[in-house]
Scaffold this motif. Structure first.
Motif, PDB file in Angstrom:
ATOM      1  N   LEU A  94      -2.763  -5.074  26.265  1.00  0.00           N
ATOM      2  CA  LEU A  94      -2.064  -6.361  26.318  1.00  0.00           C
ATOM      3  C   LEU A  94      -1.280  -6.553  27.617  1.00  0.00           C
ATOM      4  CD1 LEU A  94      -0.975  -6.857  22.616  1.00  0.00           C
ATOM      5  CD2 LEU A  94      -2.811  -8.003  23.869  1.00  0.00           C
ATOM      6  N   PRO A  95      -0.558  -5.534  28.096  1.00  0.00           N
ATOM      7  CA  PRO A  95       0.100  -5.722  29.396  1.00  0.00           C
ATOM      8  C   PRO A  95      -0.896  -5.995  30.528  1.00  0.00           C
ATOM      9  CG  PRO A  95       1.112  -3.894  28.247  1.00  0.00           C
ATOM     10  CD  PRO A  95      -0.115  -4.286  27.458  1.00  0.00           C
ATOM     11  N   ALA A  96      -2.053  -5.350  30.486  1.00  0.00           N
ATOM     12  CA  ALA A  96      -3.058  -5.589  31.528  1.00  0.00           C
ATOM     13  C   ALA A  96      -3.607  -7.010  31.442  1.00  0.00           C
ATOM     14  CB  ALA A  96      -4.187  -4.566  31.405  1.00  0.00           C
ATOM     15  N   ILE A  97      -3.828  -7.494  30.232  1.00  0.00           N
ATOM     16  CA  ILE A  97      -4.298  -8.876  30.070  1.00  0.00           C
ATOM     17  C   ILE A  97      -3.235  -9.848  30.560  1.00  0.00           C
ATOM     18  CG2 ILE A  97      -4.908 -10.656  28.367  1.00  0.00           C
ATOM     19  CD1 ILE A  97      -6.253  -8.386  26.720  1.00  0.00           C
ATOM     20  N   PRO A 111      -5.119 -17.124  20.369  1.00  0.00           N
ATOM     21  CA  PRO A 111      -6.520 -16.892  19.988  1.00  0.00           C
ATOM     22  C   PRO A 111      -7.389 -16.485  21.178  1.00  0.00           C
ATOM     23  CG  PRO A 111      -5.735 -18.945  19.025  1.00  0.00           C
ATOM     24  CD  PRO A 111      -4.678 -18.478  19.979  1.00  0.00           C
ATOM     25  N   ARG A 112      -7.100 -17.042  22.342  1.00  0.00           N
ATOM     26  CA  ARG A 112      -7.892 -16.701  23.531  1.00  0.00           C
ATOM     27  C   ARG A 112      -7.619 -15.269  23.977  1.00  0.00           C
ATOM     28  NH1 ARG A 112      -9.114 -21.571  26.518  1.00  0.00           N
ATOM     29  NH2 ARG A 112     -10.041 -20.245  28.106  1.00  0.00           N
ATOM     30  N   VAL A 113      -6.363 -14.843  23.932  1.00  0.00           N
ATOM     31  CA  VAL A 113      -6.037 -13.463  24.296  1.00  0.00           C
ATOM     32  C   VAL A 113      -6.693 -12.511  23.294  1.00  0.00           C
ATOM     33  CG1 VAL A 113      -4.173 -11.770  24.543  1.00  0.00           C
ATOM     34  CG2 VAL A 113      -3.923 -14.056  25.537  1.00  0.00           C
ATOM     35  N   CYS A 114      -6.699 -12.869  22.036  1.00  0.00           N
ATOM     36  CA  CYS A 114      -7.358 -12.042  21.018  1.00  0.00           C
ATOM     37  C   CYS A 114      -8.855 -11.920  21.302  1.00  0.00           C
ATOM     38  CB  CYS A 114      -7.121 -12.603  19.620  1.00  0.00           C
ATOM     39  SG  CYS A 114      -5.429 -12.377  19.041  1.00  0.00           S
ATOM     40  N   GLN A 158     -10.834 -18.229  33.266  1.00  0.00           N
ATOM     41  CA  GLN A 158     -11.004 -19.501  32.562  1.00  0.00           C
ATOM     42  C   GLN A 158      -9.761 -19.843  31.752  1.00  0.00           C
ATOM     43  OE1 GLN A 158     -13.671 -21.723  32.931  1.00  0.00           O
ATOM     44  NE2 GLN A 158     -12.116 -22.996  31.961  1.00  0.00           N
ATOM     45  N   LEU A 159      -9.172 -18.857  31.104  1.00  0.00           N
ATOM     46  CA  LEU A 159      -7.947 -19.098  30.352  1.00  0.00           C
ATOM     47  C   LEU A 159      -6.836 -19.561  31.281  1.00  0.00           C
ATOM     48  CD1 LEU A 159      -6.120 -19.095  27.901  1.00  0.00           C
ATOM     49  CD2 LEU A 159      -5.882 -16.600  28.159  1.00  0.00           C
ATOM     50  N   ALA A 160      -6.691 -18.924  32.420  1.00  0.00           N
ATOM     51  CA  ALA A 160      -5.652 -19.329  33.380  1.00  0.00           C
ATOM     52  C   ALA A 160      -5.870 -20.767  33.842  1.00  0.00           C
ATOM     53  CB  ALA A 160      -5.631 -18.380  34.571  1.00  0.00           C
ATOM     54  N   LEU A 161      -7.106 -21.111  34.127  1.00  0.00           N
ATOM     55  CA  LEU A 161      -7.407 -22.490  34.544  1.00  0.00           C
ATOM     56  C   LEU A 161      -7.092 -23.468  33.422  1.00  0.00           C
ATOM     57  CD1 LEU A 161      -8.542 -24.369  36.718  1.00  0.00           C
ATOM     58  CD2 LEU A 161     -10.810 -23.951  35.752  1.00  0.00           C
ATOM     59  N   ASP A 162      -7.447 -23.121  32.207  1.00  0.00           N
ATOM     60  CA  ASP A 162      -7.154 -23.984  31.063  1.00  0.00           C
ATOM     61  C   ASP A 162      -5.650 -24.136  30.845  1.00  0.00           C
ATOM     62  OD1 ASP A 162      -9.864 -24.363  30.697  1.00  0.00           O
ATOM     63  OD2 ASP A 162     -10.017 -22.985  28.997  1.00  0.00           O
ATOM     64  N   ILE A 163      -4.899 -23.059  31.070  1.00  0.00           N
ATOM     65  CA  ILE A 163      -3.437 -23.155  30.971  1.00  0.00           C
ATOM     66  C   ILE A 163      -2.906 -24.086  32.053  1.00  0.00           C
ATOM     67  CG2 ILE A 163      -1.274 -21.881  31.279  1.00  0.00           C
ATOM     68  CD1 ILE A 163      -2.732 -19.433  29.999  1.00  0.00           C
TER      69      ILE A 163
END
Length: 106
Positions: free
Chosen positions: A13-16, A84-87, A69-74
Motif C-alpha cells: 500500500l505505501p508503494a501504491i 476500489p481502484r487501489v484494491c 490511469q488512476l492518477a489521470l482520473d483523479i
C-alpha cells in the motif's frame, strides 16, 4: 512469521500510494493538492515524493499503467472514491506472484 496482509500494509500500500503521488506530481498537482486528493498529510506526500517512504516495490508495466490511469482520473476529477481502484491494483499485484506473500487465496 509475516502474514501476507502484513506485507500489504507495510510494503504494498505505501508503494501504491507513493506511485500515485508521483504520478499526480508529474501531472502538475502540488503536494497540498495531492494530500487533499489522497486524504493524507502533506508530510506523507513529501516522504513519498522524496522516496523516504513507499519505495520498496518496483511495479510491472501493467500495474504502472493502472496507477497512471488512476492518477489521470483523479486529476481530471473522473473518480471520487479511489479505494476500489487501489484494491484492483493490489489484486493485479497478487496475480503477478509473491508481491503480497505469494499465497494463493482460492
Amino acid at each position: 512469521m509475516k502474514l501476507p496482509c502484513e506485507k500489504v500494509v507495510w510494503d504494498v500500500l505505501p508503494a501504491i500510494r507513493a506511485s500515485i503521488a508521483e504520478e499526480l506530481a508529474n501531472c502538475g498537482l502540488t503536494q497540498q493538492e495531492i494530500a487533499r486528493e489522497l486524504d493524507m498529510a502533506p508530510s506523507a506526500v513529501s516522504q513519498y515524493l522524496s522516496k523516504k517512504r513507499g519505495y520498496r516495490i518496483v511495479f510491472e508495466d501493467d500495474v504502472k499503467e493502472s496507477i497512471s490511469q488512476l492518477a489521470l482520473d483523479i486529476k481530471e476529477k473522473r473518480v471520487t472514491d479511489i479505494v476500489p481502484r487501489v484494491c484492483r491494483i493490489c489484486t493485479q499485484l497478487r496475480a503477478e506472484g509473491d508481491r503480497c506473500g505469494g499465497h494463493d487465496t482460492g
